[in-house]
Design a protein around this motif. Structure first.
Motif, PDB file in Angstrom:
ATOM      1  N   PRO A  82      70.000  74.338  23.556  1.00  0.00           N
ATOM      2  CA  PRO A  82      69.265  73.127  23.967  1.00  0.00           C
ATOM      3  C   PRO A  82      69.723  72.544  25.290  1.00  0.00           C
ATOM      4  CG  PRO A  82      70.761  72.652  22.138  1.00  0.00           C
ATOM      5  CD  PRO A  82      70.744  74.131  22.296  1.00  0.00           C
ATOM      6  N   GLN A  83      71.030  72.664  25.603  1.00  0.00           N
ATOM      7  CA  GLN A  83      71.507  72.083  26.854  1.00  0.00           C
ATOM      8  C   GLN A  83      70.932  72.820  28.058  1.00  0.00           C
ATOM      9  OE1 GLN A  83      73.346  69.183  27.237  1.00  0.00           O
ATOM     10  NE2 GLN A  83      72.620  69.521  29.321  1.00  0.00           N
ATOM     11  N   VAL A 101      56.734  64.750  26.814  1.00  0.00           N
ATOM     12  CA  VAL A 101      57.097  64.896  25.400  1.00  0.00           C
ATOM     13  C   VAL A 101      58.159  65.981  25.245  1.00  0.00           C
ATOM     14  CG1 VAL A 101      56.256  65.669  23.148  1.00  0.00           C
ATOM     15  CG2 VAL A 101      54.944  64.001  24.457  1.00  0.00           C
ATOM     16  N   GLN A 102      57.953  67.118  25.910  1.00  0.00           N
ATOM     17  CA  GLN A 102      58.930  68.204  25.807  1.00  0.00           C
ATOM     18  C   GLN A 102      60.296  67.757  26.309  1.00  0.00           C
ATOM     19  OE1 GLN A 102      58.190  71.715  28.184  1.00  0.00           O
ATOM     20  NE2 GLN A 102      59.449  73.000  26.885  1.00  0.00           N
ATOM     21  N   LEU A 103      60.320  67.064  27.442  1.00  0.00           N
ATOM     22  CA  LEU A 103      61.593  66.606  27.992  1.00  0.00           C
ATOM     23  C   LEU A 103      62.256  65.593  27.063  1.00  0.00           C
ATOM     24  CD1 LEU A 103      63.649  66.598  30.262  1.00  0.00           C
ATOM     25  CD2 LEU A 103      62.230  64.929  31.480  1.00  0.00           C
ATOM     26  N   ALA A 104      61.478  64.681  26.500  1.00  0.00           N
ATOM     27  CA  ALA A 104      62.035  63.694  25.576  1.00  0.00           C
ATOM     28  C   ALA A 104      62.633  64.369  24.345  1.00  0.00           C
ATOM     29  CB  ALA A 104      60.948  62.703  25.154  1.00  0.00           C
ATOM     30  N   LYS A 105      61.946  65.358  23.811  1.00  0.00           N
ATOM     31  CA  LYS A 105      62.467  66.074  22.635  1.00  0.00           C
ATOM     32  C   LYS A 105      63.755  66.823  22.976  1.00  0.00           C
ATOM     33  CE  LYS A 105      58.121  66.641  20.109  1.00  0.00           C
ATOM     34  NZ  LYS A 105      57.102  67.615  19.606  1.00  0.00           N
ATOM     35  N   LEU A 106      63.823  67.352  24.182  1.00  0.00           N
ATOM     36  CA  LEU A 106      65.038  68.047  24.594  1.00  0.00           C
ATOM     37  C   LEU A 106      66.211  67.075  24.709  1.00  0.00           C
ATOM     38  CD1 LEU A 106      63.607  70.517  27.256  1.00  0.00           C
ATOM     39  CD2 LEU A 106      64.635  71.114  25.060  1.00  0.00           C
ATOM     40  N   TYR A 107      65.963  65.897  25.261  1.00  0.00           N
ATOM     41  CA  TYR A 107      67.016  64.874  25.321  1.00  0.00           C
ATOM     42  C   TYR A 107      67.466  64.490  23.913  1.00  0.00           C
ATOM     43  CZ  TYR A 107      66.849  63.748  30.343  1.00  0.00           C
ATOM     44  OH  TYR A 107      66.965  63.790  31.716  1.00  0.00           O
ATOM     45  N   ALA A 108      66.497  64.341  23.008  1.00  0.00           N
ATOM     46  CA  ALA A 108      66.831  63.959  21.637  1.00  0.00           C
ATOM     47  C   ALA A 108      67.668  65.034  20.956  1.00  0.00           C
ATOM     48  CB  ALA A 108      65.557  63.688  20.841  1.00  0.00           C
ATOM     49  N   SER A 109      67.282  66.302  21.136  1.00  0.00           N
ATOM     50  CA  SER A 109      68.025  67.384  20.493  1.00  0.00           C
ATOM     51  C   SER A 109      69.417  67.543  21.089  1.00  0.00           C
ATOM     52  CB  SER A 109      67.254  68.695  20.614  1.00  0.00           C
ATOM     53  OG  SER A 109      67.164  69.112  21.964  1.00  0.00           O
TER      54      SER A 109
END
Length: 428
Positions: A246-247, A269-277
């Motif tokens: 994920p990083q 949305v994709q970027l936000a989900k990546l930050y969340a994960s």
């Protein structure tokens, strides 16, 4: 997760070589493209009338005048004594006309008749045979296409990069990913300029084999030549996500944002989900807020719920309350209302919390049904509605996750002990 959306439907466009009468006369002077052919080449003989009609028909088709060409072709086919060459060539031309009309089945039938008549010179015959394989592939007749390509190899005594690439594409679509890799690598070894779509098939085949490092390397090599290619950046991020990195995925998308390539709602949305994960909920929330502020994110349940979730995780309760309140009317189950009720209760809004939790229970499909009854009981108790609170605590006794807490509340209430507000925890 098959990456079919990344892969073109066909590698090569159908390109039928049409030969007019003048070109036919020159064919014998051309260098032999197939010196190792196993097919015995017939003599390209036809009558002067056939040559005149078919040459004109070929020229008309080349000019996009199929309707004018078709009667000339059909005239030759209806002749009482047509030559083998004239018959084969007429079927070839009629196949092209049908193909131009998007009548693949009819085109395929005509091309097969052209082959069965055995009247075409080798170069023309092999071209039509290759066209048959392409049409079979387009019609998802993959096994037939592979058999046709094998026949093409046998008759021509030749192998080409394009042919191997088409085979690899077919193997990919048959979920035969290792043969797809092996065949595509063979195709790429035969040319200095492999088609970009070949790279995509190779990458996607590695992806399906869970060989994420190899898939990522192919995309990285393409990005080195085209660093601003947004499609490639998204592909690389997806590969890293599937490869449990994920990083690295976040680094790719964060860099894309710094380059001004995060421009759509899906990108945000994709970027936000990546930050969340990556356990960076504040960055995730900031990304979603920016997307909404730029009017790039539509007002959907999923988007508001995601914003509510990351705001909850970052302990931004006002943001989470607002987001969950907007998601609630669009919800198909009670889970968002449960989260909303939880936040409202700990924001000293017990009346609103009861309403939200009642909606949650009514809508159903709750992941934490026992907790919903327990929490509604706490909110009702906070409002001095002791009977309603006792009824909800009694209901929460029936759930293993809340049985012990419900027993404590019921015992305290019956003993006249004041029940203090429980400690706030993050809603799940």
């Amino acid at each position: 997760m098959k990456l079919s959306k990344w892969i073109p439907a066909a590698i090569c466009t159908l390109g039928l070589v049409l030969a007019g009468g003048a070109a036919l006369a020159k064919d014998s002077k051309k260098a032999n493209e197939y010196p190792n052919a196993t097919r015995q080449e017939p003599k390209p003989e036809m009558s002067s009338s056939e040559q005149r009609d078919l040459s004109k028909a070929a020229d008309l088709i080349g000019d996009g005048k199929d309707a004018e060409a078709q009667p000339l072709v059909e005239k030759v086919l209806s002749s009482s004594r047509p030559s083998k060459y004239g018959t084969s060539f007429a079927h070839q031309l009629l196949g092209q006309i049908y193909y131009d009309q998007d009548k693949n089945a009819e085109a395929l039938a005509e091309y097969k008749k052209a082959l069965e008549t055995e009247g075409l010179p080798n170069a023309q015959h092999f071209s039509v045979l290759y066209n048959v394989a392409q049409l079979q592939m387009q019609d998802e007749k993959y096994q037939e296409a592979l058999a046709t390509l094998d026949q093409w190899e046998k008759l021509t005594g030749k192998q080409t990069a394009d042919e191997f690439a088409m085979k690899a594409n077919i193997y990919y679509r048959l979920d035969q990913f290792q043969p797809a890799v092996d065949t595509m690598k063979k195709a790429m070894s035969m040319t200095d300029k492999p088609n970009d779509s070949w790279m995509q098939i190779l990458m996607a085949s590695y992806f399906e084999l869970n060989q994420y490092d190899q898939a990522a390397q192919i995309v990285q090599d393409q990005l080195a030549k085209d660093p601003g290619n947004k499609k490639l950046l998204n592909q690389l991020a997806t590969i890293y996500i599937q490869g449990d990195k994920p990083q690295q995925a976040l680094d790719v998308m964060a860099k894309a944002k710094s380059q001004g390539l995060v421009t759509t709602g899906d990108d945000y949305v994709q970027l936000a989900k990546l930050y969340a994960s990556a356990d960076k909920p504040k960055d995730a929330a900031a990304t979603m807020k920016e997307g909404f502020a730029k009017n790039l994110l539509p007002a959907t349940y999923d988007n508001y719920k995601l914003l509510g979730d990351v705001c909850t995780q970052s302990e931004d309760d006002p943001c989470a309350l607002d987001a969950y309140s907007k998601a609630s009317p669009m919800a198909k189950d009670g889970n968002v209302d449960f989260q909303l009720g939880y936040l409202l209760f700990y924001s000293d809004k017990s009346k609103d919390a009861v309403e939200a939790l009642s909606r949650a229970i009514s809508r159903g499909s709750l992941r934490q049904e026992g907790e919903a009854y327990l929490l509604r009981g706490d909110a009702e108790n906070d409002l001095g509605q002791s009977s309603a609170a006792m009824a909800d605590w009694q209901k929460s006794l029936g759930y293993p996750s809340t049985k012990s807490m419900a027993e404590q509340r019921i015992k305290a209430a019956k003993g006249g002990v004041k029940i203090n507000r429980p400690t706030k925890k993050k809603a799940k």
